[in-house]
Scaffold this active site. Structure first.
Site, PDB file in Angstrom:
ATOM      1  N   TYR A 135      -9.749  12.099 -16.131  1.00 62.11           N
ATOM      2  CA  TYR A 135     -10.096  13.477 -16.463  1.00 62.11           C
ATOM      3  C   TYR A 135      -9.613  14.394 -15.335  1.00 62.11           C
ATOM      4  O   TYR A 135      -9.046  13.923 -14.349  1.00 62.11           O
ATOM      5  CB  TYR A 135     -11.608  13.590 -16.677  1.00 62.11           C
ATOM      6  CG  TYR A 135     -12.083  12.777 -17.856  1.00 62.11           C
ATOM      7  CD1 TYR A 135     -12.105  13.329 -19.131  1.00 62.11           C
ATOM      8  CD2 TYR A 135     -12.466  11.446 -17.703  1.00 62.11           C
ATOM      9  CE1 TYR A 135     -12.509  12.587 -20.227  1.00 62.11           C
ATOM     10  CE2 TYR A 135     -12.877  10.687 -18.799  1.00 62.11           C
ATOM     11  CZ  TYR A 135     -12.897  11.261 -20.056  1.00 62.11           C
ATOM     12  OH  TYR A 135     -13.294  10.517 -21.136  1.00 62.11           O
ATOM     13  N   ASP A 177      -4.830   2.136   1.906  1.00 59.05           N
ATOM     14  CA  ASP A 177      -5.176   1.442   3.158  1.00 59.05           C
ATOM     15  C   ASP A 177      -5.795   2.441   4.137  1.00 59.05           C
ATOM     16  O   ASP A 177      -6.793   2.158   4.801  1.00 59.05           O
ATOM     17  CB  ASP A 177      -3.937   0.768   3.768  1.00 59.05           C
ATOM     18  CG  ASP A 177      -2.736   1.711   3.884  1.00 59.05           C
ATOM     19  OD1 ASP A 177      -2.685   2.731   3.154  1.00 59.05           O
ATOM     20  OD2 ASP A 177      -1.837   1.441   4.714  1.00 59.05           O
ATOM     21  N   HIS A 236       0.865  -1.185   0.000  1.00 60.42           N
ATOM     22  CA  HIS A 236       0.000   0.000   0.000  1.00 60.42           C
ATOM     23  C   HIS A 236       0.900   1.233   0.000  1.00 60.42           C
ATOM     24  O   HIS A 236       1.091   1.886   1.024  1.00 60.42           O
ATOM     25  CB  HIS A 236      -0.941  -0.008   1.211  1.00 60.42           C
ATOM     26  CG  HIS A 236      -2.266  -0.610   0.892  1.00 60.42           C
ATOM     27  ND1 HIS A 236      -3.140  -0.043  -0.015  1.00 60.42           N
ATOM     28  CD2 HIS A 236      -2.855  -1.751   1.311  1.00 60.42           C
ATOM     29  CE1 HIS A 236      -4.216  -0.801  -0.120  1.00 60.42           C
ATOM     30  NE2 HIS A 236      -4.079  -1.848   0.666  1.00 60.42           N
ATOM     31  N   GLU A 254      -0.364   8.221  11.708  1.00 61.43           N
ATOM     32  CA  GLU A 254      -1.717   7.675  11.863  1.00 61.43           C
ATOM     33  C   GLU A 254      -2.701   8.665  12.489  1.00 61.43           C
ATOM     34  O   GLU A 254      -3.906   8.405  12.497  1.00 61.43           O
ATOM     35  CB  GLU A 254      -1.670   6.357  12.640  1.00 61.43           C
ATOM     36  CG  GLU A 254      -1.127   5.227  11.761  1.00 61.43           C
ATOM     37  CD  GLU A 254      -1.000   3.904  12.486  1.00 61.43           C
ATOM     38  OE1 GLU A 254      -0.754   3.928  13.710  1.00 61.43           O
ATOM     39  OE2 GLU A 254      -1.136   2.866  11.825  1.00 61.43           O
TER      40      GLU A 254
END
Ligand SMILES: [Zn+2]
Ligand SMILES: [Zn+2]
Length: 433
Positions: free
Chosen positions: A335, A137, A132, A411
């Site tokens: 886009y 994640d 990840h 975190e």
């Protein structure tokens, strides 16, 4: 009613509204704090078990199980492994969608985290490490947390929240369909049809700092392929054939000139890059075919159309000069991604509240990076913002970027992301169309 009294009652109504919103913000803070550890655990679990685009089976199962446990209507297998959860508030009202992407990348993790990935998987006929490395994640865990908070507030919600967990944001494997486009074809934006969609991305930066713009933020991405055909000949006698090598050189120069000299780059920035040139097998044979491949990045639909016209005209003209034929192919990868100015304005207080002291930068620099989210924004208006997520951030140059084997997040950004998703959704549902 006198003018003064109207005024007073308007102010009172405003104060009451503001107090209501404040009380709700305090309630959200409590609920976010209650779910924070769970969101961290989800993020670590998903991080340790990354899955490549269109292979997000385990992640999708985790998401679906959680949404079902909250009592949401859940649809699985939407655009291969996509999951859609619908939360109906106690009263009817507007419909808002929140989106997270779930896929990982073929990158060998070098973060040294205790929950670092050791996963390998098959990609394009090879076994590759999986990581990840783009923070999806975090996005998945954040949206699972937001679903939990909002489900816990169902009795206070007038309206509907649609949670969209999408596969293959990084692009499906060669030869496969996938991503936002396929989810839309599979009905992700119907029953109910959301009026707007919000998405976020973590990126190196001060933790909680929100980057957003009233308009384009991320560029469009268009693949460009030019196939040249002519008459193969001996390298000693180029006049007997078609010199596709010289033609390639002229095309390369011409395309750079177009993007730098024939459009107003102060108005809308753009890049035209040719990064792959294939022609010939040895030094004394002029080949009968050649292929050039590259990418176009820009920030408006009009500019993209103009660049395509100019490229077609230039390649056709040059090919004619050399007596060759040329086929130009454009393939849209993504886009322009950004925010609908009116909707962004209406949810700005929620974004500011979520960002806290780190603040919201509405003049954030344009990014020459593309997002699959743009496919949703072609169907309904959206808001897309970036949240800074680096521990002790100094500068971008010294911080491992998204897609780096050392990419990591602080975190604390998880709770901030949950708060942002929840508050923006609530604010949208409260606002008038
Ligand atoms: Zn990415
Ligand atoms: Zn990403």
């Amino acid at each position: 009613m006198s003018r003064v009294r109207t005024h007073v009652s308007l102010i009172l109504a405003g104060v009451l509204l503001a107090t209501g919103a404040l009380a709700q913000t305090a309630a959200v803070d409590k609920k976010v704090a209650a779910v924070e550890q769970q969101v961290i655990d989800w993020r670590r679990d998903i991080h340790q078990h990354p899955e490549l685009s269109n292979r997000e089976e385990r992640t999708a199962a985790l998401v679906a199980k959680h949404l079902q446990s909250l009592g949401l209507e859940v649809r699985t297998g939407v655009g291969k492994t996509g999951v859609v959860g619908v939360l109906k508030g106690a009263k009817p009202g507007r419909v808002i969608a929140l989106r997270a992407d779930m896929d990982a990348l073929p990158v060998e993790e070098q973060t040294g985290l205790p929950f670092a990935s050791k996963v390998t998987a098959e990609f394009n006929g090879k076994i590759v490490p999986v990581m990840h490395a783009c923070g999806h994640d975090a996005h998945t865990a954040i949206l699972m947390g937001a679903a939990q908070v909002l489900a816990g507030m169902r009795s206070q919600i007038a309206g509907t929240v649609v949670f969209i967990f999408q596969p293959a944001e990084e692009g499906p494997p060669p030869g496969e369909e996938g991503g936002a486009d396929l989810m839309i074809k599979d009905g992700a934006l119907s029953n109910p049809k959301p009026e707007a969609i919000f998405g976020l991305h973590v990126e190196p930066g001060v933790v909680g700092r929100i980057d957003v713009r009233y308009g384009a933020l991320l560029s469009s991405a268009t693949d460009l392929r030019i196939d040249l055909k002519g008459r193969q000949t001996h390298g000693a006698r180029p006049w007997e054939g078609t010199d596709l090598v010289n033609l390639s050189a002229d095309i390369i120069k011409s395309l750079t000139t177009i993007s730098a000299r024939q459009v107003d780059v102060f108005d809308v920035p753009n890049v035209v890059t040719l990064a792959m040139v294939q022609a010939g097998v040895r030094g004394n044979i002029l080949p009968g075919d050649a292929t050039l491949q590259g990418t176009i990045r820009t920030f408006s639909e009009e500019r993209l159309q103009r660049l395509k016209e100019l490229i077609n005209t230039s390649v056709d003209g040059l090919a004619k000069t050399y007596g060759a034929t040329a086929q130009v192919n454009f393939r849209q990868q993504a886009y322009v991604t950004g925010s609908d100015p009116k909707i962004l304005e209406s949810i700005m207080p929620a974004l500011k509240e979520a960002a806290g002291a780190a603040g919201v930068d509405t003049q954030a620099p344009l990014r020459a990076a593309a997002e699959d989210f743009s496919y949703f924004e072609r169907e309904i208006p959206g808001v897309y913002y970036i949240i800074g997520s680096t521990r002790d951030f100094k500068d971008k140059a010294s911080t491992p970027a998204n897609h780096s084997p050392k990419f990591d997040i602080d975190e604390r950004v998880l709770a901030i992301g949950v708060k942002a998703q929840v508050l923006t959704a609530l604010q949208f549902l409260r606002s008038k169309p």
